[in-house]
Design a protein around this motif. Sequence first.
Motif, PDB file in Angstrom:
ATOM      1  N   GLY A  35       0.788  -1.204   0.000  1.00 20.65           N
ATOM      2  CA  GLY A  35       0.000   0.000   0.000  1.00 20.65           C
ATOM      3  C   GLY A  35       0.824   1.260   0.000  1.00 20.65           C
ATOM      4  N   TRP A  36       0.162   2.329   0.373  1.00 15.92           N
ATOM      5  CA  TRP A  36       0.761   3.655   0.326  1.00 15.92           C
ATOM      6  C   TRP A  36       0.495   4.413   1.624  1.00 15.92           C
ATOM      7  CZ3 TRP A  36       3.517   5.238  -3.967  1.00 15.92           C
ATOM      8  CH2 TRP A  36       3.380   4.451  -5.095  1.00 15.92           C
ATOM      9  N   TYR A  37       1.527   5.105   2.081  1.00 15.66           N
ATOM     10  CA  TYR A  37       1.422   6.091   3.139  1.00 15.66           C
ATOM     11  C   TYR A  37       1.849   7.429   2.549  1.00 15.66           C
ATOM     12  CZ  TYR A  37       0.765   2.936   7.138  1.00 15.66           C
ATOM     13  OH  TYR A  37       0.264   2.048   8.053  1.00 15.66           O
ATOM     14  N   ARG A  38       1.577   8.489   3.275  1.00 13.38           N
ATOM     15  CA  ARG A  38       2.073   9.801   2.872  1.00 13.38           C
ATOM     16  C   ARG A  38       2.468  10.604   4.102  1.00 13.38           C
ATOM     17  NH1 ARG A  38      -3.570  12.615   0.657  1.00 13.38           N
ATOM     18  NH2 ARG A  38      -4.577  12.885   2.704  1.00 13.38           N
ATOM     19  N   GLN A  39       3.364  11.548   3.872  1.00 13.37           N
ATOM     20  CA  GLN A  39       3.810  12.412   4.961  1.00 13.37           C
ATOM     21  C   GLN A  39       3.935  13.833   4.448  1.00 13.37           C
ATOM     22  OE1 GLN A  39       7.410  11.160   6.965  1.00 13.37           O
ATOM     23  NE2 GLN A  39       6.844  12.319   8.788  1.00 13.37           N
ATOM     24  N   ALA A  40       3.146  14.713   5.026  1.00 14.82           N
ATOM     25  CA  ALA A  40       3.197  16.125   4.691  1.00 14.82           C
ATOM     26  C   ALA A  40       4.187  16.817   5.624  1.00 14.82           C
ATOM     27  CB  ALA A  40       1.816  16.746   4.819  1.00 14.82           C
ATOM     28  N   PRO A  41       4.713  17.965   5.224  1.00 11.34           N
ATOM     29  CA  PRO A  41       5.677  18.677   6.077  1.00 11.34           C
ATOM     30  C   PRO A  41       5.095  18.964   7.461  1.00 11.34           C
ATOM     31  CG  PRO A  41       5.638  19.631   3.887  1.00 11.34           C
ATOM     32  CD  PRO A  41       4.517  18.641   3.926  1.00 11.34           C
ATOM     33  N   GLY A  42       5.843  18.611   8.488  1.00 10.46           N
ATOM     34  CA  GLY A  42       5.423  18.875   9.851  1.00 10.46           C
ATOM     35  C   GLY A  42       4.360  17.939  10.390  1.00 10.46           C
ATOM     36  N   GLU A  46       0.948   9.059   7.414  1.00  7.05           N
ATOM     37  CA  GLU A  46      -0.400   8.529   7.558  1.00  7.05           C
ATOM     38  C   GLU A  46      -0.727   7.555   6.439  1.00  7.05           C
ATOM     39  OE1 GLU A  46      -3.267  11.695   7.310  1.00  7.05           O
ATOM     40  OE2 GLU A  46      -2.758  12.197   5.246  1.00  7.05           O
ATOM     41  N   LEU A  47      -1.591   6.605   6.788  1.00  6.61           N
ATOM     42  CA  LEU A  47      -2.014   5.605   5.822  1.00  6.61           C
ATOM     43  C   LEU A  47      -2.885   6.247   4.750  1.00  6.61           C
ATOM     44  CD1 LEU A  47      -2.348   2.550   5.075  1.00  6.61           C
ATOM     45  CD2 LEU A  47      -4.435   2.627   6.449  1.00  6.61           C
ATOM     46  N   VAL A  48      -2.664   5.857   3.511  1.00  5.49           N
ATOM     47  CA  VAL A  48      -3.492   6.322   2.402  1.00  5.49           C
ATOM     48  C   VAL A  48      -4.371   5.186   1.885  1.00  5.49           C
ATOM     49  CG1 VAL A  48      -3.502   7.272   0.064  1.00  5.49           C
ATOM     50  CG2 VAL A  48      -1.787   8.041   1.725  1.00  5.49           C
ATOM     51  N   ALA A  49      -3.748   4.068   1.525  1.00  2.00           N
ATOM     52  CA  ALA A  49      -4.510   2.956   0.961  1.00  2.00           C
ATOM     53  C   ALA A  49      -3.711   1.674   1.099  1.00  2.00           C
ATOM     54  CB  ALA A  49      -4.814   3.203  -0.516  1.00  2.00           C
ATOM     55  N   GLY A  54      -5.509 -10.985  -0.873  1.00  2.00           N
ATOM     56  CA  GLY A  54      -6.835 -11.460  -1.241  1.00  2.00           C
ATOM     57  C   GLY A  54      -7.642 -10.460  -2.023  1.00  2.00           C
ATOM     58  N   GLY A  55      -7.079  -9.260  -2.219  1.00  2.53           N
ATOM     59  CA  GLY A  55      -7.763  -8.252  -3.014  1.00  2.53           C
ATOM     60  C   GLY A  55      -8.567  -7.243  -2.216  1.00  2.53           C
ATOM     61  N   SER A  56      -8.538  -7.354  -0.891  1.00  6.77           N
ATOM     62  CA  SER A  56      -9.265  -6.385  -0.071  1.00  6.77           C
ATOM     63  C   SER A  56      -8.526  -5.058  -0.048  1.00  6.77           C
ATOM     64  CB  SER A  56      -9.402  -6.906   1.360  1.00  6.77           C
ATOM     65  OG  SER A  56     -10.159  -8.089   1.384  1.00  6.77           O
ATOM     66  N   THR A  57      -9.300  -3.977  -0.093  1.00  5.38           N
ATOM     67  CA  THR A  57      -8.716  -2.639  -0.073  1.00  5.38           C
ATOM     68  C   THR A  57      -9.203  -1.863   1.151  1.00  5.38           C
ATOM     69  OG1 THR A  57     -10.501  -1.772  -1.447  1.00  5.38           O
ATOM     70  CG2 THR A  57      -8.515  -2.515  -2.580  1.00  5.38           C
ATOM     71  N   ASN A  58      -8.399  -0.905   1.535  1.00  2.39           N
ATOM     72  CA  ASN A  58      -8.751  -0.032   2.653  1.00  2.39           C
ATOM     73  C   ASN A  58      -8.216   1.355   2.320  1.00  2.39           C
ATOM     74  OD1 ASN A  58      -9.683   0.673   5.281  1.00  2.39           O
ATOM     75  ND2 ASN A  58      -7.566   0.626   5.977  1.00  2.39           N
ATOM     76  N   TYR A  59      -9.031   2.376   2.567  1.00  2.00           N
ATOM     77  CA  TYR A  59      -8.639   3.742   2.243  1.00  2.00           C
ATOM     78  C   TYR A  59      -8.830   4.657   3.445  1.00  2.00           C
ATOM     79  CZ  TYR A  59      -8.970   2.246  -2.647  1.00  2.00           C
ATOM     80  OH  TYR A  59      -8.807   1.586  -3.844  1.00  2.00           O
ATOM     81  N   ALA A  60      -7.976   5.654   3.536  1.00  5.17           N
ATOM     82  CA  ALA A  60      -8.185   6.710   4.509  1.00  5.17           C
ATOM     83  C   ALA A  60      -9.450   7.471   4.133  1.00  5.17           C
ATOM     84  CB  ALA A  60      -6.983   7.650   4.534  1.00  5.17           C
ATOM     85  N   ASP A  61     -10.170   7.945   5.135  1.00  2.00           N
ATOM     86  CA  ASP A  61     -11.408   8.673   4.861  1.00  2.00           C
ATOM     87  C   ASP A  61     -11.168   9.868   3.941  1.00  2.00           C
ATOM     88  OD1 ASP A  61     -12.873   8.230   8.185  1.00  2.00           O
ATOM     89  OD2 ASP A  61     -12.887   6.943   6.413  1.00  2.00           O
ATOM     90  N   ALA A  62     -10.005  10.497   4.094  1.00  2.00           N
ATOM     91  CA  ALA A  62      -9.720  11.715   3.329  1.00  2.00           C
ATOM     92  C   ALA A  62      -9.590  11.460   1.830  1.00  2.00           C
ATOM     93  CB  ALA A  62      -8.448  12.355   3.856  1.00  2.00           C
ATOM     94  N   VAL A  92       4.906  13.685   0.583  1.00  2.00           N
ATOM     95  CA  VAL A  92       5.738  12.631   0.016  1.00  2.00           C
ATOM     96  C   VAL A  92       4.981  11.325   0.194  1.00  2.00           C
ATOM     97  CG1 VAL A  92       7.925  11.404   0.100  1.00  2.00           C
ATOM     98  CG2 VAL A  92       7.853  13.877   0.538  1.00  2.00           C
ATOM     99  N   TYR A  93       4.810  10.596  -0.880  1.00  2.00           N
ATOM    100  CA  TYR A  93       4.070   9.342  -0.861  1.00  2.00           C
ATOM    101  C   TYR A  93       5.050   8.175  -0.863  1.00  2.00           C
ATOM    102  CZ  TYR A  93      -0.347  11.725  -1.542  1.00  2.00           C
ATOM    103  OH  TYR A  93      -1.463  12.513  -1.360  1.00  2.00           O
ATOM    104  N   TYR A  94       4.835   7.272   0.107  1.00  2.00           N
ATOM    105  CA  TYR A  94       5.720   6.124   0.277  1.00  2.00           C
ATOM    106  C   TYR A  94       4.957   4.827   0.032  1.00  2.00           C
ATOM    107  CZ  TYR A  94       8.783   9.389   2.754  1.00  2.00           C
ATOM    108  OH  TYR A  94       9.592  10.440   3.096  1.00  2.00           O
ATOM    109  N   CYS A  95       5.575   3.962  -0.715  1.00  2.00           N
ATOM    110  CA  CYS A  95       5.032   2.633  -0.942  1.00  2.00           C
ATOM    111  C   CYS A  95       5.637   1.677   0.093  1.00  2.00           C
ATOM    112  CB  CYS A  95       5.412   2.179  -2.344  1.00  2.00           C
ATOM    113  SG  CYS A  95       4.996   0.483  -2.754  1.00  2.00           S
ATOM    114  N   TYR A  96       4.846   0.683   0.518  1.00  2.00           N
ATOM    115  CA  TYR A  96       5.384  -0.334   1.417  1.00  2.00           C
ATOM    116  C   TYR A  96       4.864  -1.695   0.984  1.00  2.00           C
ATOM    117  CZ  TYR A  96       0.926  -1.174   3.648  1.00  2.00           C
ATOM    118  OH  TYR A  96      -0.377  -1.538   3.872  1.00  2.00           O
ATOM    119  N   ALA A  97       5.550  -2.730   1.447  1.00  2.00           N
ATOM    120  CA  ALA A  97       5.106  -4.093   1.193  1.00  2.00           C
ATOM    121  C   ALA A  97       5.466  -4.982   2.377  1.00  2.00           C
ATOM    122  CB  ALA A  97       5.738  -4.648  -0.076  1.00  2.00           C
TER     123      ALA A  97
END
Length: 117
Positions: A35-42, A46-49, A54-62, A92-97
Amino acid sequence: QVQLVESGGNLVQPGGSLRLSCAASRTIFEVYDMGWYRQAPGKQRELVATLTSGGSTNYADAVKGRFTISRDNAKNTVYLQMNTLKPEDTAVYYCYAVFRLGSYPVWGQGTQVTVSS
């Protein structure tokens, strides 16, 4: 050592779209979670998606209804389609696995997304 390489970050106007890519150096066919996280200055990262094996997805409300996470196993790549971008999506968007349950996540180096007129 597994590597994740993000790409696709750019400067875009509000209301615009971008697609981020995260290419893994090994197969993601049976990856437990990506998925993806992001970090804004200061701000904290935070989790993005997320997308499970199994194909399940989860998204931040924003970002619900605007962002879509997907994967292409043949290319060992996860994508984040971002539509209707807002200035508050700037980060800055970060990918993780997580390649198997209980293992530490592998992180990419990040890609900058700036939403501004």
